[in-house]
Design an enzyme around this catalytic site. Structure first.
Site, PDB file in Angstrom:
ATOM      1  N   GLY A 159     -13.342  -2.251  -3.949  1.00  0.00           N
ATOM      2  CA  GLY A 159     -12.846  -2.960  -2.761  1.00  0.00           C
ATOM      3  C   GLY A 159     -12.496  -1.919  -1.707  1.00  0.00           C
ATOM      4  N   ARG A 160     -11.589  -2.302  -0.800  1.00  0.00           N
ATOM      5  CA  ARG A 160     -11.225  -1.383   0.296  1.00  0.00           C
ATOM      6  C   ARG A 160     -10.729  -0.034  -0.220  1.00  0.00           C
ATOM      7  NH1 ARG A 160      -9.338  -6.052   3.649  1.00  0.00           N
ATOM      8  NH2 ARG A 160      -8.071  -6.492   1.850  1.00  0.00           N
ATOM      9  N   ILE A 161      -9.780  -0.070  -1.193  1.00  0.00           N
ATOM     10  CA  ILE A 161      -9.156   1.182  -1.640  1.00  0.00           C
ATOM     11  C   ILE A 161     -10.133   1.981  -2.516  1.00  0.00           C
ATOM     12  CG2 ILE A 161      -7.190   2.222  -2.861  1.00  0.00           C
ATOM     13  CD1 ILE A 161      -5.554  -0.299  -2.072  1.00  0.00           C
ATOM     14  N   ARG A 171     -17.229  -6.526  -9.788  1.00  0.00           N
ATOM     15  CA  ARG A 171     -17.768  -7.825 -10.197  1.00  0.00           C
ATOM     16  C   ARG A 171     -19.245  -7.950  -9.820  1.00  0.00           C
ATOM     17  NH1 ARG A 171     -12.937 -11.304  -7.944  1.00  0.00           N
ATOM     18  NH2 ARG A 171     -13.204  -9.596  -6.508  1.00  0.00           N
ATOM     19  N   THR A 177      -3.739   3.795  -9.694  1.00  0.00           N
ATOM     20  CA  THR A 177      -2.863   3.481  -8.551  1.00  0.00           C
ATOM     21  C   THR A 177      -2.943   1.984  -8.257  1.00  0.00           C
ATOM     22  OG1 THR A 177      -4.692   4.001  -7.050  1.00  0.00           O
ATOM     23  CG2 THR A 177      -3.048   5.735  -7.402  1.00  0.00           C
ATOM     24  N   ARG A 200      -2.501  -1.531 -10.628  1.00  0.00           N
ATOM     25  CA  ARG A 200      -1.341  -2.207 -11.189  1.00  0.00           C
ATOM     26  C   ARG A 200      -1.165  -1.737 -12.625  1.00  0.00           C
ATOM     27  NH1 ARG A 200       0.623  -2.775  -7.049  1.00  0.00           N
ATOM     28  NH2 ARG A 200       1.231  -4.672  -5.965  1.00  0.00           N
ATOM     29  N   GLU A 212       7.550  -1.619 -14.813  1.00  0.00           N
ATOM     30  CA  GLU A 212       8.268  -0.728 -13.867  1.00  0.00           C
ATOM     31  C   GLU A 212       9.718  -1.170 -13.706  1.00  0.00           C
ATOM     32  OE1 GLU A 212       6.165  -0.391 -10.144  1.00  0.00           O
ATOM     33  OE2 GLU A 212       4.293   0.016 -11.187  1.00  0.00           O
ATOM     34  N   HIS A 249       5.333   4.933  -8.282  1.00  0.00           N
ATOM     35  CA  HIS A 249       4.734   3.904  -7.406  1.00  0.00           C
ATOM     36  C   HIS A 249       4.810   4.300  -5.922  1.00  0.00           C
ATOM     37  CE1 HIS A 249       3.625  -0.651  -7.358  1.00  0.00           C
ATOM     38  NE2 HIS A 249       3.087  -0.033  -6.325  1.00  0.00           N
ATOM     39  N   GLY A 266       2.003   4.888  -3.974  1.00  0.00           N
ATOM     40  CA  GLY A 266       0.697   4.718  -3.331  1.00  0.00           C
ATOM     41  C   GLY A 266       0.751   4.535  -1.817  1.00  0.00           C
TER      42      GLY A 266
HETATM   43  C1  DGY Z   1       1.091  -2.943  -2.778  1.00  0.00           C
HETATM   44  O1  DGY Z   1       1.046  -3.061  -1.557  1.00  0.00           O
HETATM   45  O2  DGY Z   1       0.590  -3.755  -3.536  1.00  0.00           O
HETATM   46  C2  DGY Z   1       1.829  -1.771  -3.312  1.00  0.00           C
HETATM   47  O3  DGY Z   1       1.592  -1.573  -4.651  1.00  0.00           O
HETATM   48  C3  DGY Z   1       3.309  -1.983  -3.083  1.00  0.00           C
HETATM   49  O4  DGY Z   1       3.593  -3.300  -3.364  1.00  0.00           O
END
Ligand code: DGY
Length: 323
Positions: free
Chosen positions: A157-159, A180, A240, A242, A271, A289, A291
């Site tokens: 995806g984007r990231i 997918r 990075t 979930r 977490e 966390h 990111g």
């Molecule tokens: C997100 O934007 O999903 C980061 O993990 C912080 O919630």
């Protein structure tokens, strides 16, 4: 006096610029604490909108069945697997998120973890700070070459795409991806990124594997004992996305058995708890966390929440509607 008259509950403090912008438009209460079940129920009865974040687990039992005033959960963050969407939908509460504004920050952090793992940066810093560095020698903390290595992206995806670009154009890495479906994009073709419909096949080929898929039931424990067994023993895993995409207990076991070379984690199953064993491993990099944690990004995330609130309270479509 707020310009809309709407009352908003914000569960954590935000960057000052966003808090100020929010306070100009709305009657805002900042809590900065975890709410108990009864406080959540009260909040749903007393506020027009609530702005939670990933730290708030909003399960179905926190929503009251009657007397709900809240019409919008405007989440501060792109991920929303901490919110029971069905419970919100069935009570006519809309949910929005903040996509697009944290892409580069998150990919930068994934790259940070990759670099730290490959070049044993955490180990080196711990050694120096503890007074155990006694000077240069040819075999000291030898790491792994990044330039030219193969990176497997899970979730293009984007990231995932931003990570692929940084790795390919910045470090000459060869890109593999599992998604997918095939991503039809000029950049993917230009990078000659290779698509794998089967994750196991990609895991067997990658020197680094970076997770960028959404959380939730479809990806829960996607990286389990069987998947670690598919990885190459010299390969590193980076997360990075979930925490629960990884079966953390199985990861500890796989690292112990040497099925992979190490792991760089920014997110965790429970977490802020971290599975026992991980913190003692030298080949594991653990971040809390972070990111999206740049000032520019966290401000942009807040502004995106504000845009959703403004749209909602002026009767327009939500720009980032999830439910
Ligand atoms: C997100 O934007 O999903 C980061 O993990 C912080 O919630």
């Amino acid at each position: 006096m707020s310009s809309t008259g709407a009352s908003i509950l914000v569960t954590r403090r935000w960057p000052e610029a966003v808090e100020n912008a929010l306070a100009k438009k709305f009657d805002v209460t900042f809590v900065n604490a975890s709410l108990s079940r009864s406080q959540w129920q009260e909040a749903f009865s007393n506020y027009d909108a609530i702005c939670p974040c990933v730290t708030d687990r909003i399960s179905a039992d926190l929503f009251p069945d009657t007397g709900i005033r809240t019409k919008l959960l405007a989440n501060y963050g792109v991920g929303y697997n901490h919110i029971d969407l069905e419970a919100a939908r069935s009570r006519n509460i809309l949910v929005s998120n903040t996509p697009g504004v944290l892409t580069d920050a998150t990919a930068d952090l994934a790259m940070t973890l990759l670099l730290m793992l490959a070049r044993r940066a955490g180990e080196g810093e711990r050694q120096l700070r503890s007074g155990n560095w006694h000077g240069w020698y040819p075999t000291h903390l030898m790491g792994t070459m990044i330039t030219g290595a193969t990176l497997g992206i899970v979730g293009m995806g984007r990231i995932g795409m931003a990570m692929a670009r940084k790795a390919h154009y910045g470090f000459g890495m060869q890109i593999l991806y599992h998604n997918r479906s095939i991503v039809d994009d000029a950049c993917v073709s230009e990078m000659k990124a290779e698509y794998f419909s089967e994750l196991d096949d990609m895991l067997g080929r990658a020197d680094f594997v970076s997770l960028h898929c959404p959380g939730g039931k479809n990806t829960h424990h996607m990286m389990d004992a069987g998947r670690f067994a598919c990885m190459q023993s010299h390969a590193y895993l980076i997360n990075t996305a979930r925490g629960d995409v990884i079966d953390e207990a199985a990861l500890v076991e796989a690292l112990g058995k040497g099925q992979l070379a190490g792991a760089g984690l920014d997110v965790y199953e429970d977490e802020p708890k971290v599975s026992p064993g991980l913190a003692n491993m030298e080949n594991v990099v653990l971040l809390p966390h972070l990111g999206s944690a740049t000032t520019v990004t966290r401000t942009a995330m807040g502004m995106r929440v504000l845009a959703n609130l403004e749209a909602f309270f002026s009767g327009r479509e939500l720009p980032d509607r999830v439910v």
